[in-house]
Design a protein around this motif. Structure first.
Motif, PDB file in Angstrom:
ATOM      1  N   CYS A   6       0.837  -1.202   0.000  1.00 27.69           N
ATOM      2  CA  CYS A   6       0.000   0.000   0.000  1.00 27.69           C
ATOM      3  C   CYS A   6       0.871   1.250   0.000  1.00 27.69           C
ATOM      4  CB  CYS A   6      -0.922   0.007   1.219  1.00 27.69           C
ATOM      5  SG  CYS A   6      -2.217  -1.244   1.173  1.00 27.69           S
ATOM      6  N   LEU A   7       1.856   1.251   0.893  1.00 29.76           N
ATOM      7  CA  LEU A   7       2.764   2.398   0.961  1.00 29.76           C
ATOM      8  C   LEU A   7       3.459   2.611  -0.373  1.00 29.76           C
ATOM      9  CD1 LEU A   7       4.194   4.549   2.578  1.00 29.76           C
ATOM     10  CD2 LEU A   7       5.763   2.823   3.444  1.00 29.76           C
ATOM     11  N   GLN A   8       3.947   1.542  -0.933  1.00 31.64           N
ATOM     12  CA  GLN A   8       4.633   1.627  -2.222  1.00 31.64           C
ATOM     13  C   GLN A   8       3.715   2.182  -3.305  1.00 31.64           C
ATOM     14  OE1 GLN A   8       5.698  -2.129  -4.207  1.00 31.64           O
ATOM     15  NE2 GLN A   8       7.821  -1.444  -4.088  1.00 31.64           N
ATOM     16  N   ASN A   9       2.503   1.709  -3.330  1.00 33.70           N
ATOM     17  CA  ASN A   9       1.574   2.164  -4.361  1.00 33.70           C
ATOM     18  C   ASN A   9       1.226   3.641  -4.205  1.00 33.70           C
ATOM     19  OD1 ASN A   9       1.198  -0.040  -6.072  1.00 33.70           O
ATOM     20  ND2 ASN A   9      -0.254  -1.007  -4.664  1.00 33.70           N
ATOM     21  N   THR A  10       0.978   4.075  -2.984  1.00 35.13           N
ATOM     22  CA  THR A  10       0.675   5.499  -2.792  1.00 35.13           C
ATOM     23  C   THR A  10       1.865   6.355  -3.211  1.00 35.13           C
ATOM     24  OG1 THR A  10       1.381   5.376  -0.502  1.00 35.13           O
ATOM     25  CG2 THR A  10      -0.964   5.111  -0.931  1.00 35.13           C
ATOM     26  N   LEU A  11       3.054   5.924  -2.844  1.00 33.38           N
ATOM     27  CA  LEU A  11       4.240   6.684  -3.247  1.00 33.38           C
ATOM     28  C   LEU A  11       4.354   6.750  -4.758  1.00 33.38           C
ATOM     29  CD1 LEU A  11       6.829   5.412  -0.631  1.00 33.38           C
ATOM     30  CD2 LEU A  11       6.080   7.774  -0.955  1.00 33.38           C
ATOM     31  N   ARG A  12       4.082   5.659  -5.407  1.00 26.33           N
ATOM     32  CA  ARG A  12       4.214   5.639  -6.865  1.00 26.33           C
ATOM     33  C   ARG A  12       3.130   6.470  -7.533  1.00 26.33           C
ATOM     34  NH1 ARG A  12       6.337  -0.594  -7.835  1.00 26.33           N
ATOM     35  NH2 ARG A  12       8.432  -0.113  -7.068  1.00 26.33           N
ATOM     36  N   LEU A 130      -3.416  -1.021 -20.233  1.00 24.95           N
ATOM     37  CA  LEU A 130      -4.090   0.244 -19.965  1.00 24.95           C
ATOM     38  C   LEU A 130      -5.465   0.027 -19.340  1.00 24.95           C
ATOM     39  CD1 LEU A 130      -3.108   2.138 -23.235  1.00 24.95           C
ATOM     40  CD2 LEU A 130      -2.287   2.615 -20.923  1.00 24.95           C
ATOM     41  N   GLU A 131      -6.175  -0.956 -19.852  1.00 26.22           N
ATOM     42  CA  GLU A 131      -7.498  -1.235 -19.300  1.00 26.22           C
ATOM     43  C   GLU A 131      -7.398  -1.702 -17.857  1.00 26.22           C
ATOM     44  OE1 GLU A 131      -9.054  -4.035 -22.033  1.00 26.22           O
ATOM     45  OE2 GLU A 131      -9.652  -2.517 -23.506  1.00 26.22           O
ATOM     46  N   GLN A 132      -6.407  -2.526 -17.603  1.00 23.03           N
ATOM     47  CA  GLN A 132      -6.220  -3.028 -16.246  1.00 23.03           C
ATOM     48  C   GLN A 132      -5.915  -1.886 -15.273  1.00 23.03           C
ATOM     49  OE1 GLN A 132      -3.530  -6.356 -16.280  1.00 23.03           O
ATOM     50  NE2 GLN A 132      -5.174  -7.458 -15.267  1.00 23.03           N
ATOM     51  N   LEU A 133      -5.003  -1.027 -15.694  1.00 25.58           N
ATOM     52  CA  LEU A 133      -4.660   0.118 -14.846  1.00 25.58           C
ATOM     53  C   LEU A 133      -5.887   0.999 -14.626  1.00 25.58           C
ATOM     54  CD1 LEU A 133      -2.550   1.769 -13.352  1.00 25.58           C
ATOM     55  CD2 LEU A 133      -1.997   2.915 -15.493  1.00 25.58           C
ATOM     56  N   SER A 134      -6.634   1.196 -15.681  1.00 28.97           N
ATOM     57  CA  SER A 134      -7.833   2.022 -15.586  1.00 28.97           C
ATOM     58  C   SER A 134      -8.812   1.464 -14.566  1.00 28.97           C
ATOM     59  CB  SER A 134      -8.500   2.113 -16.958  1.00 28.97           C
ATOM     60  OG  SER A 134      -9.701   2.839 -16.867  1.00 28.97           O
TER      61      SER A 134
ATOM     62  N   THR B 126      -7.220  -7.113  -2.855  1.00 30.99           N
ATOM     63  CA  THR B 126      -6.454  -8.306  -2.532  1.00 30.99           C
ATOM     64  C   THR B 126      -4.976  -8.016  -2.751  1.00 30.99           C
ATOM     65  OG1 THR B 126      -6.434  -9.182  -4.774  1.00 30.99           O
ATOM     66  CG2 THR B 126      -8.362  -9.665  -3.424  1.00 30.99           C
ATOM     67  N   GLN B 127      -4.154  -8.874  -2.212  1.00 29.51           N
ATOM     68  CA  GLN B 127      -2.718  -8.706  -2.400  1.00 29.51           C
ATOM     69  C   GLN B 127      -2.351  -8.748  -3.880  1.00 29.51           C
ATOM     70  OE1 GLN B 127      -0.264 -10.421   0.372  1.00 29.51           O
ATOM     71  NE2 GLN B 127       1.592 -10.426  -0.866  1.00 29.51           N
ATOM     72  N   LYS B 128      -3.062  -9.582  -4.631  1.00 33.70           N
ATOM     73  CA  LYS B 128      -2.809  -9.682  -6.071  1.00 33.70           C
ATOM     74  C   LYS B 128      -3.102  -8.344  -6.754  1.00 33.70           C
ATOM     75  CE  LYS B 128      -2.851 -13.843  -8.873  1.00 33.70           C
ATOM     76  NZ  LYS B 128      -1.724 -14.408  -8.106  1.00 33.70           N
ATOM     77  N   ASP B 129      -4.219  -7.722  -6.377  1.00 35.23           N
ATOM     78  CA  ASP B 129      -4.558  -6.412  -6.939  1.00 35.23           C
ATOM     79  C   ASP B 129      -3.437  -5.420  -6.679  1.00 35.23           C
ATOM     80  OD1 ASP B 129      -7.015  -7.295  -7.811  1.00 35.23           O
ATOM     81  OD2 ASP B 129      -8.068  -6.653  -5.994  1.00 35.23           O
ATOM     82  N   LEU B 130      -3.002  -5.387  -5.434  1.00 38.41           N
ATOM     83  CA  LEU B 130      -1.982  -4.415  -5.046  1.00 38.41           C
ATOM     84  C   LEU B 130      -0.685  -4.655  -5.801  1.00 38.41           C
ATOM     85  CD1 LEU B 130      -2.677  -4.354  -1.212  1.00 38.41           C
ATOM     86  CD2 LEU B 130      -3.112  -2.509  -2.851  1.00 38.41           C
ATOM     87  N   GLU B 131      -0.337  -5.914  -5.954  1.00 33.65           N
ATOM     88  CA  GLU B 131       0.899  -6.227  -6.675  1.00 33.65           C
ATOM     89  C   GLU B 131       0.799  -5.805  -8.134  1.00 33.65           C
ATOM     90  OE1 GLU B 131       1.371 -10.351  -5.955  1.00 33.65           O
ATOM     91  OE2 GLU B 131       2.259 -10.070  -3.959  1.00 33.65           O
ATOM     92  N   GLN B 132      -0.371  -6.063  -8.704  1.00 31.03           N
ATOM     93  CA  GLN B 132      -0.563  -5.703 -10.100  1.00 31.03           C
ATOM     94  C   GLN B 132      -0.455  -4.184 -10.294  1.00 31.03           C
ATOM     95  OE1 GLN B 132      -4.082  -7.608 -11.593  1.00 31.03           O
ATOM     96  NE2 GLN B 132      -2.752  -8.422 -13.187  1.00 31.03           N
ATOM     97  N   LEU B 133      -1.123  -3.460  -9.419  1.00 30.77           N
ATOM     98  CA  LEU B 133      -1.045  -1.998  -9.496  1.00 30.77           C
ATOM     99  C   LEU B 133       0.385  -1.525  -9.324  1.00 30.77           C
ATOM    100  CD1 LEU B 133      -2.476   0.697  -9.729  1.00 30.77           C
ATOM    101  CD2 LEU B 133      -2.844   0.667  -7.264  1.00 30.77           C
ATOM    102  N   SER B 134       1.071  -2.140  -8.379  1.00 31.37           N
ATOM    103  CA  SER B 134       2.462  -1.759  -8.128  1.00 31.37           C
ATOM    104  C   SER B 134       3.320  -1.947  -9.367  1.00 31.37           C
ATOM    105  CB  SER B 134       3.009  -2.590  -6.970  1.00 31.37           C
ATOM    106  OG  SER B 134       4.377  -2.317  -6.774  1.00 31.37           O
ATOM    107  N   ILE B 135       3.118  -3.065 -10.032  1.00 28.83           N
ATOM    108  CA  ILE B 135       3.909  -3.352 -11.231  1.00 28.83           C
ATOM    109  C   ILE B 135       3.605  -2.353 -12.333  1.00 28.83           C
ATOM    110  CG2 ILE B 135       4.201  -5.008 -13.104  1.00 28.83           C
ATOM    111  CD1 ILE B 135       3.781  -7.219 -10.958  1.00 28.83           C
ATOM    112  N   LEU B 136       2.320  -2.076 -12.521  1.00 34.74           N
ATOM    113  CA  LEU B 136       1.932  -1.150 -13.584  1.00 34.74           C
ATOM    114  C   LEU B 136       2.492   0.244 -13.311  1.00 34.74           C
ATOM    115  CD1 LEU B 136      -1.744  -2.317 -14.176  1.00 34.74           C
ATOM    116  CD2 LEU B 136       0.171  -2.511 -15.766  1.00 34.74           C
ATOM    117  N   LEU B 137       2.353   0.693 -12.079  1.00 36.50           N
ATOM    118  CA  LEU B 137       2.843   2.036 -11.749  1.00 36.50           C
ATOM    119  C   LEU B 137       4.363   2.106 -11.847  1.00 36.50           C
ATOM    120  CD1 LEU B 137       0.555   2.968  -8.727  1.00 36.50           C
ATOM    121  CD2 LEU B 137       0.481   3.909 -11.043  1.00 36.50           C
ATOM    122  N   HIS B 138       4.992   0.987 -11.555  1.00 37.18           N
ATOM    123  CA  HIS B 138       6.448   0.976 -11.608  1.00 37.18           C
ATOM    124  C   HIS B 138       6.958   1.282 -13.002  1.00 37.18           C
ATOM    125  CE1 HIS B 138      10.477   0.171 -10.400  1.00 37.18           C
ATOM    126  NE2 HIS B 138      10.621  -0.815 -11.246  1.00 37.18           N
TER     127      HIS B 138
END
Lengths: 149, 149
Positions: A6-12, A130-134, B126-138
DNA sequence: CACGTTTACTTGCATGCGCAAGCATATTGC
DNA sequence: GCAATATGCTTGCGCATGCAAGTAAACGTG
């Protein structure tokens, strides 16, 4: 574990937003002579019914104080992109309404916005990505007012 | 088609960032008496070697001008969270270095940061969601300096 | 209807930030 | 070795923004 993610995602997200704003800022200033927030204001108006919104509604949608909207609308009114419109029912309301030149300007600005947006997601992004991110981001912004999309 | 998705995603990132900043701003101010950017500055220092960075390096990582760093460091130095450290080799450099109280403060602030971050992603993630978002944002932030993660 | 409360907007003040200029120090080219 | 340039930092100025206070109008309650 999930906390770290969560922290990582908010930072990103914060980081990405900074990059995007920096990128947009350049083109909006040089091409249209507007700031990012001014363009967003026009976009909010463009998607509103009758192309108009009250100042407080605009403030809510842009996550800004009402006073900022007042001061932002003044120069836009001066250059003719928006105008002020009183409500006959409620004399307190002062709508910000998009003029025809304003609507035109919004279309142009939205185009360069889209162009820069595609540049942000360079080559290696597939439509599926893109759809997934959206979808994921939508879960964060779903409950916010005025989606602009 | 992809263009619309790109535009939508950039808008949603901006929106999300606004929400996150608003959420963080409240707690940082009331609990620690610091602004979001001040906490981010401390976090950058905390992950740097020797807990110190030059002002220009800090400016790059925070996407801010050098003058802003100068002015931001002054009050932090006054309350003892950071201190100034000259370089013996290069007299131009003036490092901003985290003091022991500053390191302590950073730990606390990071904890509330993480707490708020988990609150942003409420239950249904879910953890999977968060990981996916993390990867995309990365993929968006990969080339930026100072990842903080 | 009258009075207190809420809502919409504006204005004064303080803060945060970027840009351009200035200054000191380091590096490069000759 | 010295001049020209580049780098790191600070300062002056202007702009954008939030907060608190002020004003005007609508609303609610007796």
């Amino acid at each position: 574990m999930m906390e770290k993610l969560c922290l990582q995602n908010t930072l990103r997200i914060l980081q990405s937003a900074d990059q995007i704003k920096a990128r947009l800022s350049g083109d909006f200033a040089s091409v249209h002579g507007l700031s990012v927030n001014e363009v967003l204001l026009l976009m909010h108006l463009a998607q509103a019914p009758l192309n108009r919104l009250s100042r407080v509604e605009l403030a809510k949608r842009m996550h800004m104080s009402a006073s900022t909207i007042t001061r932002m609308a003044a120069p836009l009114e001066k250059i003719g992109l928006v105008s002020r419109q009183a409500d006959t029912r409620d004399a307190r309301l002062a709508f910000v309404v998009l003029t025809k030149p304003g609507l035109e300007k919004e279309k142009e600005a939205r185009a360069t916005f889209a162009k820069q947006a595609t540049h942000v997601f360079r080559d290696r992004w597939t439509q599926k990505d893109l759809e997934q991110l959206s979808i994921l981001l939508h879960r964060l912004t779903a409950d916010a007012p005025g989606d602009l999309t």
